[in-house]
Design a protein around this motif. Sequence first.
Motif, mmCIF file in Angstrom:
data_model
loop_
_atom_site.group_PDB
_atom_site.id
_atom_site.type_symbol
_atom_site.label_atom_id
_atom_site.label_comp_id
_atom_site.label_asym_id
_atom_site.label_seq_id
_atom_site.Cartn_x
_atom_site.Cartn_y
_atom_site.Cartn_z
ATOM 1 N N PHE A 112 0.582 -1.475 -0.108
ATOM 2 C CA PHE A 112 0.289 -0.040 0.135
ATOM 3 C C PHE A 112 0.626 0.941 0.185
ATOM 4 O O PHE A 112 2.555 0.818 -0.195
ATOM 5 N N SER A 164 0.918 3.023 8.366
ATOM 6 C CA SER A 164 -0.608 2.648 8.365
ATOM 7 C C SER A 164 -0.456 0.939 8.074
ATOM 8 O O SER A 164 -2.434 0.707 8.540
ATOM 9 N N ALA A 165 0.273 0.518 7.695
ATOM 10 C CA ALA A 165 0.023 -0.502 6.417
ATOM 11 C C ALA A 165 0.675 -2.384 7.951
ATOM 12 O O ALA A 165 0.271 -2.973 7.474
ATOM 13 N N VAL A 166 1.152 -1.409 8.309
ATOM 14 C CA VAL A 166 2.092 -2.227 9.425
ATOM 15 C C VAL A 166 1.839 -1.918 11.208
ATOM 16 O O VAL A 166 1.048 -0.583 11.708
ATOM 17 N N ASN A 167 1.509 -2.505 11.697
ATOM 18 C CA ASN A 167 1.141 -3.036 13.430
ATOM 19 C C ASN A 167 2.156 -2.245 13.819
ATOM 20 O O ASN A 167 3.213 -3.135 14.155
ATOM 21 N N PRO A 168 1.463 -1.274 14.537
ATOM 22 C CA PRO A 168 3.235 -0.827 15.228
ATOM 23 C C PRO A 168 4.088 -1.285 16.081
ATOM 24 O O PRO A 168 4.437 -0.495 17.040
ATOM 25 N N MET A 169 3.168 -2.189 16.633
ATOM 26 C CA MET A 169 3.485 -2.674 18.000
ATOM 27 C C MET A 169 3.955 -4.266 17.640
ATOM 28 O O MET A 169 4.938 -5.222 18.643
ATOM 29 N N MET A 170 4.626 -4.355 16.388
ATOM 30 C CA MET A 170 5.206 -5.892 15.957
ATOM 31 C C MET A 170 6.900 -5.390 15.529
ATOM 32 O O MET A 170 6.430 -4.167 14.970
ATOM 33 N N ASP A 209 8.519 2.146 14.562
ATOM 34 C CA ASP A 209 8.943 3.640 14.530
ATOM 35 C C ASP A 209 10.395 3.772 14.444
ATOM 36 O O ASP A 209 10.726 4.872 14.529
ATOM 37 N N ARG A 246 7.347 -8.293 3.111
ATOM 38 C CA ARG A 246 6.045 -9.015 3.458
ATOM 39 C C ARG A 246 4.868 -9.582 2.723
ATOM 40 O O ARG A 246 4.431 -10.842 2.123
#
Lengths: 314, 266
Positions: free
Chosen positions: B94, B99-105, B149, B163
């Motif tokens: 995208f 915003s396409a990835v989970n910020p916690m992973m 981040d 991915r």
Amino acid sequence: MIGYIGKRMLSVIPIIFVATLVMFALIHISPVDPAEAYLTAAHIYPTEEVLEQKRHEFGLDQPLLTQYLHMIGRMATLDFGTSYLTNQPVWTEVAARLPATVELALWSMLFAAVVSIPLGIAAAVYRNSWIDMLSRCISYLGASMPQFWLGYLLIFFFSVKLDWLPVEGRGTWQNLVLPVITLSLVLIAVYTRLLRTSVLEQMQQTYVQYARVRGLRERMIMLKHVLRMSMMPLISGMGINLGKLLTGTIIVEQVFSWPGFGRYFVDAIFNRDIPVIQCYVFFAACLFILCNLLVDLVQLYMDPRISSKGRAEH
Amino acid sequence: MLEVREVSHSYQQRRWFRRADHTPSVLTDISFTIEKGCCLGLLGTSGAGKSTLGKIILGMQRPSHGQILFEGQDIYRTSRHMSKAMRRDLQVVFQDCYSAVNPMMTAAEIIGEPLDNYERLGTAERRRRIGELLEQVGLSATDAGKRPDQFSGGQLQRINIARAIALKPKLIVLDESVSSLDMVNQTHILSLLAELKASHQLSYLFITHDIRAAMTLCDRIAVMDQGRLVQQEADGEALIHSAHPAVRQLVDSILPEHPANRLVWD
């Protein structure tokens, strides 16, 4: 990490200092004289002579500063003295009532979590379905019903009419059922709505929608992407409520004659039983700080970004 | 491989007490095919309907009319959702990498997720594959423990690409995948995509508004305007000399290398 916990524990000291200062000021601003309150409670006619004697006994005839410093000094060694009213050491009295309050608080919190977490998630996932409606009804009921009234209603139906559960007291698990329901209903009301909102919010996240496109199953999306973040506001809420529950739930304890210390502390305030009030303030401050620390540690574990941001700033 | 057959789409506008009568058409009669190992550029200004078309191809939005055939199968025919097997072969990168990835992973979790979803790998094998994928997109295996981040936009978009290629898909939809990056990173990512296309025999549907990016990467370029396919060319040069006003607009938006060299098309 240990340094962080230690630093947070040290913050107890200034908070207790301020809390006791406010408490001390309030007691002395109030027009009721502790010695007089004691004599009234003990049914002794307060003549000037007896009053003087009691004031001297309690140390109330000394200058305020001396009294305050004396109090702080004793608090530093965790010595709260003896109650004016019962002449028993405060620790003994608190220790006798503590298990009952802790038991009620923990079971209520556990019950609230066990009910509201699945209910909140289900209400968000099956939005506008019957389960969402049900959760909404429970929330409105729980949030709008006063606890003393709910308690008496439950007693009326389940103890008096149906005779399923005991009216009052503590001892068996049956005694726990009604007070736990009474206390946790308002928690369930709040937590369910809180969780529903945050699950919905997380489900709107772009990466959650994209996960679907990438072929992830709905269950995996919920487990890996939605739930973890959704739990954050709930954890903060639970921390605050746990502190409240542990410092005593006066109304519910009263309704069910639960032998916790809510009632004990309220009586202490009416009788200006300074050592007991002092102990309560100390106890409450420590509890709230511990609960907050617990919340922060759980959130730190759940959202590793918090710690990495912290590092970036230092 | 991918065939788009006469797809039309309009967003239903429901109003109280009356049925929607005048729904503007977002897509009108779109047809094209993408062959194996081929890259089709879908070019258009914003609002031309290219992202809606992208959504339809990805199975996120059922079109009002027409069919999408992926490897001969209609993706909307079997059920409401595309089958899991079909999704494996059709991946996506995208525009907004954050915003396409989970910020916690961590990077390893992000890249490992499709692997866990489709393949059962041992811990060592899984780690090896993730390291390999990171290196394929120009990062190092030591980046595996970092979180979004801690990456720059360009690096994160590389992770998104890693991915997408993790499952060795047949077609990747690149929905404005380089548009949010700066010029230097755009060039790097475009050449990375070209390399991967050659080494993995990938097909791309490259949705963009940047005619130069499309000309660098694509074998064929289709131009959309107001929901219609107005021109399809195998040769970028032909577009530059096109007379269609929508194509003109896109061509004129190319910045000249020097202000004095600004092309005048009259």
